[in-house]
Design a protein around this motif. Structure first.
Motif, PDB file in Angstrom:
ATOM      1  N   UNK A   7      -9.687  47.485 107.514  1.00 21.20           N
ATOM      2  CA  UNK A   7     -10.222  46.457 106.618  1.00 21.20           C
ATOM      3  C   UNK A   7      -9.493  46.503 105.279  1.00 21.20           C
ATOM      4  N   UNK A   8      -9.325  47.705 104.733  1.00 20.59           N
ATOM      5  CA  UNK A   8      -8.649  47.848 103.436  1.00 20.59           C
ATOM      6  C   UNK A   8      -7.233  47.296 103.513  1.00 20.59           C
ATOM      7  N   UNK A   9      -6.499  47.661 104.553  1.00 16.54           N
ATOM      8  CA  UNK A   9      -5.112  47.186 104.675  1.00 16.54           C
ATOM      9  C   UNK A   9      -5.046  45.677 104.886  1.00 16.54           C
ATOM     10  N   UNK A  10      -5.965  45.128 105.681  1.00 11.94           N
ATOM     11  CA  UNK A  10      -5.978  43.674 105.904  1.00 11.94           C
ATOM     12  C   UNK A  10      -6.283  42.930 104.609  1.00 11.94           C
ATOM     13  N   UNK A  11      -7.247  43.417 103.858  1.00 10.28           N
ATOM     14  CA  UNK A  11      -7.600  42.787 102.583  1.00 10.28           C
ATOM     15  C   UNK A  11      -6.440  42.925 101.596  1.00 10.28           C
ATOM     16  N   UNK A  12      -5.774  44.068 101.602  1.00 10.65           N
ATOM     17  CA  UNK A  12      -4.620  44.264 100.716  1.00 10.65           C
ATOM     18  C   UNK A  12      -3.536  43.235 100.996  1.00 10.65           C
ATOM     19  N   UNK A  13      -3.227  43.015 102.251  1.00 10.07           N
ATOM     20  CA  UNK A  13      -2.198  42.030 102.596  1.00 10.07           C
ATOM     21  C   UNK A  13      -2.597  40.626 102.150  1.00 10.07           C
ATOM     22  N   UNK A  14      -3.854  40.270 102.351  1.00  7.84           N
ATOM     23  CA  UNK A  14      -4.333  38.950 101.921  1.00  7.84           C
ATOM     24  C   UNK A  14      -4.296  38.831 100.406  1.00  7.84           C
ATOM     25  N   UNK A  15      -4.666  39.897  99.711  1.00 14.66           N
ATOM     26  CA  UNK A  15      -4.676  39.884  98.244  1.00 14.66           C
ATOM     27  C   UNK A  15      -3.257  39.758  97.693  1.00 14.66           C
ATOM     28  N   UNK A  18      -2.249  36.246  97.703  1.00 12.29           N
ATOM     29  CA  UNK A  18      -2.930  35.444  96.681  1.00 12.29           C
ATOM     30  C   UNK A  18      -2.671  35.953  95.261  1.00 12.29           C
ATOM     31  N   UNK A  19      -1.851  36.987  95.142  1.00 13.66           N
ATOM     32  CA  UNK A  19      -1.567  37.606  93.835  1.00 13.66           C
ATOM     33  C   UNK A  19      -2.848  37.995  93.089  1.00 13.66           C
ATOM     34  N   UNK A  20      -3.800  38.564  93.807  1.00 18.80           N
ATOM     35  CA  UNK A  20      -5.080  38.974  93.229  1.00 18.80           C
ATOM     36  C   UNK A  20      -4.996  40.435  92.800  1.00 18.80           C
ATOM     37  N   UNK A  21      -4.637  40.656  91.547  1.00 18.24           N
ATOM     38  CA  UNK A  21      -4.389  42.005  91.034  1.00 18.24           C
ATOM     39  C   UNK A  21      -5.614  42.908  91.116  1.00 18.24           C
ATOM     40  N   UNK A  22      -6.802  42.356  90.921  1.00 17.93           N
ATOM     41  CA  UNK A  22      -8.024  43.159  90.952  1.00 17.93           C
ATOM     42  C   UNK A  22      -8.252  43.742  92.341  1.00 17.93           C
ATOM     43  N   UNK A  23      -8.116  42.912  93.350  1.00 18.87           N
ATOM     44  CA  UNK A  23      -8.343  43.366  94.730  1.00 18.87           C
ATOM     45  C   UNK A  23      -7.220  44.300  95.168  1.00 18.87           C
ATOM     46  N   UNK A  25      -5.527  46.344  93.314  1.00 20.17           N
ATOM     47  CA  UNK A  25      -5.793  47.641  92.678  1.00 20.17           C
ATOM     48  C   UNK A  25      -6.906  48.393  93.389  1.00 20.17           C
ATOM     49  N   UNK A  26      -7.968  47.695  93.742  1.00 18.89           N
ATOM     50  CA  UNK A  26      -9.081  48.331  94.452  1.00 18.89           C
ATOM     51  C   UNK A  26      -8.615  48.882  95.798  1.00 18.89           C
ATOM     52  N   UNK A  27      -7.825  48.115  96.513  1.00 20.36           N
ATOM     53  CA  UNK A  27      -7.312  48.568  97.813  1.00 20.36           C
ATOM     54  C   UNK A  27      -6.435  49.797  97.655  1.00 20.36           C
ATOM     55  N   UNK A  28      -5.581  49.782  96.663  1.00 21.01           N
ATOM     56  CA  UNK A  28      -4.696  50.933  96.447  1.00 21.01           C
ATOM     57  C   UNK A  28      -5.485  52.186  96.086  1.00 21.01           C
ATOM     58  N   UNK A  29      -6.533  52.021  95.292  1.00 24.03           N
ATOM     59  CA  UNK A  29      -7.370  53.181  94.963  1.00 24.03           C
ATOM     60  C   UNK A  29      -8.079  53.705  96.208  1.00 24.03           C
ATOM     61  N   UNK A  30      -8.510  52.807  97.086  1.00 23.28           N
ATOM     62  CA  UNK A  30      -9.185  53.242  98.313  1.00 23.28           C
ATOM     63  C   UNK A  30      -8.217  53.907  99.283  1.00 23.28           C
ATOM     64  N   UNK A  31      -6.993  53.447  99.331  1.00 28.83           N
ATOM     65  CA  UNK A  31      -5.984  54.083 100.174  1.00 28.83           C
ATOM     66  C   UNK A  31      -5.741  55.511  99.689  1.00 28.83           C
TER      67      UNK A  31
END
Length: 55
Positions: A7-15, A18-23, A25-31
């Motif tokens: 889920x984290x990796x899929x959301x990261x790719x989508x973010x 969309x150039x969504x810096x907030x998401x 960053x959250x994904x990278x912290x979770x990784x």
């Protein structure tokens, strides 16, 4: 790969698309938290944000 990290990796790719810096960053912290130990290092707010975008 665990379902949670998929889920984290899929959301990261989508973010990234969309150039969504907030998401991103959250994904990278979770990784990083996954590598260090989820229970101790994962931020529940980051996980809630990622889950919100996964739905």
């Amino acid at each position: 790969m665990t379902p949670r990290m998929q889920i984290v990796w899929d959301v990261l790719e989508a973010a990234k698309g969309n150039n969504d810096a907030t998401v991103i960053s959250a994904c990278r912290r979770l990784i990083e938290a996954n590598r260090l130990g989820w229970k101790k290092h994962a931020n529940p707010t980051d996980w809630a944000l990622v889950q919100g975008f996964a739905a």
